[in-house]
Enzyme design. Structure first.
Site, PDB file in Angstrom:
ATOM      1  CE1 TYR B 105       9.871   2.964  -9.207  1.00 15.21           C
ATOM      2  CE2 TYR B 105      11.132   1.031  -8.568  1.00 15.21           C
ATOM      3  CZ  TYR B 105       9.922   1.654  -8.774  1.00 15.21           C
ATOM      4  OH  TYR B 105       8.758   0.966  -8.535  1.00 15.21           O
ATOM      5  CE1 TYR B 144      11.895  -2.753  -6.746  1.00 13.75           C
ATOM      6  CE2 TYR B 144      10.699  -2.253  -8.760  1.00 13.75           C
ATOM      7  CZ  TYR B 144      10.829  -2.160  -7.383  1.00 13.75           C
ATOM      8  OH  TYR B 144       9.882  -1.498  -6.658  1.00 13.75           O
ATOM      9  NE  ARG B 154       7.054  -5.429  -4.665  1.00 13.81           N
ATOM     10  CZ  ARG B 154       6.123  -4.505  -4.868  1.00 13.81           C
ATOM     11  NH1 ARG B 154       6.424  -3.237  -4.863  1.00 13.81           N
ATOM     12  NH2 ARG B 154       4.862  -4.836  -5.058  1.00 13.81           N
ATOM     13  CG  HIS B 157       5.201  -2.381  -8.923  1.00 19.43           C
ATOM     14  ND1 HIS B 157       6.296  -3.180  -8.698  1.00 19.43           N
ATOM     15  CD2 HIS B 157       5.484  -1.192  -8.352  1.00 19.43           C
ATOM     16  CE1 HIS B 157       7.200  -2.501  -8.015  1.00 19.43           C
ATOM     17  NE2 HIS B 157       6.740  -1.286  -7.787  1.00 19.43           N
ATOM     18  CG  HIS B 159       4.531   2.942  -7.225  1.00 18.90           C
ATOM     19  ND1 HIS B 159       4.397   2.428  -5.961  1.00 18.90           N
ATOM     20  CD2 HIS B 159       5.706   2.454  -7.699  1.00 18.90           C
ATOM     21  CE1 HIS B 159       5.450   1.676  -5.680  1.00 18.90           C
ATOM     22  NE2 HIS B 159       6.267   1.658  -6.725  1.00 18.90           N
TER      23      HIS B 159
END
Lengths: 191, 234
Positions: B105, B144, B154, B157, B159
């Protein structure tokens, strides 16, 4: 057969890249009618540790007690310079601050008025769904008869009422404690 | 006197609990006291509207926000936002954010040892159209690692943040990808008891929106709380 609402998932730790682009911590402009108030506070977890990765969203009526929304059919003035929506992140110390106006009273379900209040959502890493709470105002006689405050046991009501700061006018303190003996009252609002 | 048509409450099994011990971050942040049931008043059946906000067209194409193209597999994520009665949520704000193709991110607290992509910010927003449809162009995010437990990863995905028509219908969720081998091991995906509710968080590969030689299409419909049938007097 009707559908069911999509399952909530946490905003996670990095939401500020997505939800952080629309920070709105000053709801007031020069033309906004009403009594200005800055509300500041601290967001703490169950160990009293600051929560730096949270975001607060607020929604409120204008100074006349009218929401900027088509379903508010009350015969009250709209304030074109006031949307009633705010989005405020916590900082590295878990603190937040926003400036708004004290809302006017809005109706409850029995045709009486609720005490002036702001509704709030709390999103954070660790919260699989939002928390819903309310901010009320100090020295407000209508608090005593507000039907929502009266749904809450008396000893916990004060967690919903912002506090005056000694010697400072126009500023109130309201903290959010996620867990523990002094936990803020959170509401079941559905989703 | 105006009537308040309240919003439906979810079937508890279809929504996560606040405390889900397998998700370690919930341990100290979940409330320990019972929530107080809040009847919906005018304060909850109204909410912010964004229909008249100016929308930058680049905001819904996450591959066109920089001078170059981001690395990764280009995808199109589209679907409809409906209420529980199947009625479209029109001109309603959707925000998305995600990791880049390497699983990183663009955030100061993301310490994952994977490269940032100078051509990818990873966030976007759009309004649904008159039929409740939305469409984003992006790249498929990477999986990640995270510190929840030993060797925790995770699943990929995106959000999603949705406002719907009222404070009572506000929803933040995550969209997953079909066939992701990490899904059975993810405490966030698995926090909800109802299996079919979990499955609805997984997008569907979609030929119809796949563009030849361009991008794979994934379909993700989102349902927000509907209205109760009986109006309450206010």
């Amino acid at each position: 057969m009707s559908r069911q609402a999509t399952t909530s998932q946490t905003v996670g730790p990095f939401f500020s890249i997505g939800m952080g682009t629309a920070i709105h911590d000053n709801l007031v402009s020069a033309g906004t009618s009403g009594e200005r108030v800055t509300i500041e506070g601290h967001l703490l977890d169950g160990d009293g540790i600051s929560v730096p990765d949270a975001i607060l969203e607020i929604w409120q009526a204008n100074s006349h007690g009218k929401y900027a929304h088509p379903e508010d059919q009350q015969d009250k003035p709209v304030d074109p310079s006031f949307s009633g929506y705010g989005r405020i992140p916590t900082d590295d110390q878990g603190k937040f601050r926003f400036t708004t106006i004290k809302p006017g009273p809005v109706p409850d379900l029995d045709g009486k008025f609720q005490a002036p209040h702001i509704v709030a959502s709390v999103f954070a890493r660790g919260l699989l769904r939002r928390l819903v709470t309310r901010i009320y105002f100090p020295d407000e006689p209508a608090n005593a008869t507000d039907f929502v405050l009266n749904l809450v046991e008396a000893s916990r009501r004060e967690t919903l009422i912002a506090k005056k700061i000694a010697g400072v006018s126009g500023k109130l303190e309201w903290n959010v404690i996620l867990q523990g003996p002094n936990e803020t009252v959170f509401f079941d609002c559905g989703l | 006197m105006a009537k308040t048509v309240t919003y439906r409450r979810p079937n508890p099994d279809t929504q996560p609990p606040y405390l889900h011990p397998a998700y370690v971050s919930s341990l100290k942040r979940a409330p320990s006291k019972s929530l107080v049931y809040l009847p919906h008043t005018l304060s909850e059946v109204t909410g912010p509207t964004f229909a008249n906000e100016p929308m930058d067209v680049k905001a819904c194409d996450l591959t066109r926000q920089h001078s170059g193209e981001p690395l990764g597999e280009r995808i199109i994520v589209s679907g409809r936002v409906l209420d529980e009665e199947g009625r479209p949520l029109r001109h309603s704000l959707i925000e998305v954010w995600q990791a880049n193709a390497a699983g990183r991110y663009l955030h100061k607290r993301d310490q994952h040892d994977a490269p940032l992509d100078p051509n990818f910010t990873g966030c976007g927003h759009t309004l649904t159209d008159a039929e409740g449809r939305y469409r984003f162009v992006t790249i498929r995010p990477g999986a990640y690692p995270w510190g929840n437990h030993h060797n925790a990863w995770r699943p990929a995905h995106i959000h999603f943040s949705l406002f719907g028509a009222a404070f009572a219908s506000r929803l933040v969720t995550q969209m997953y990808f079909p066939g992701d081998p990490l899904l059975p091991f993810d405490p966030i995906f698995n926090c909800t008891a109802d299996e079919s509710a979990r499955k609805r968080l997984i997008s569907l590969f979609d030929w119809e929106t796949t563009i030849p030689s361009q991008a794979l299409g994934f379909k993700f419909d989102i349902v927000l709380a509907g209205r109760d049938a009986t109006p309450m007097e206010t």
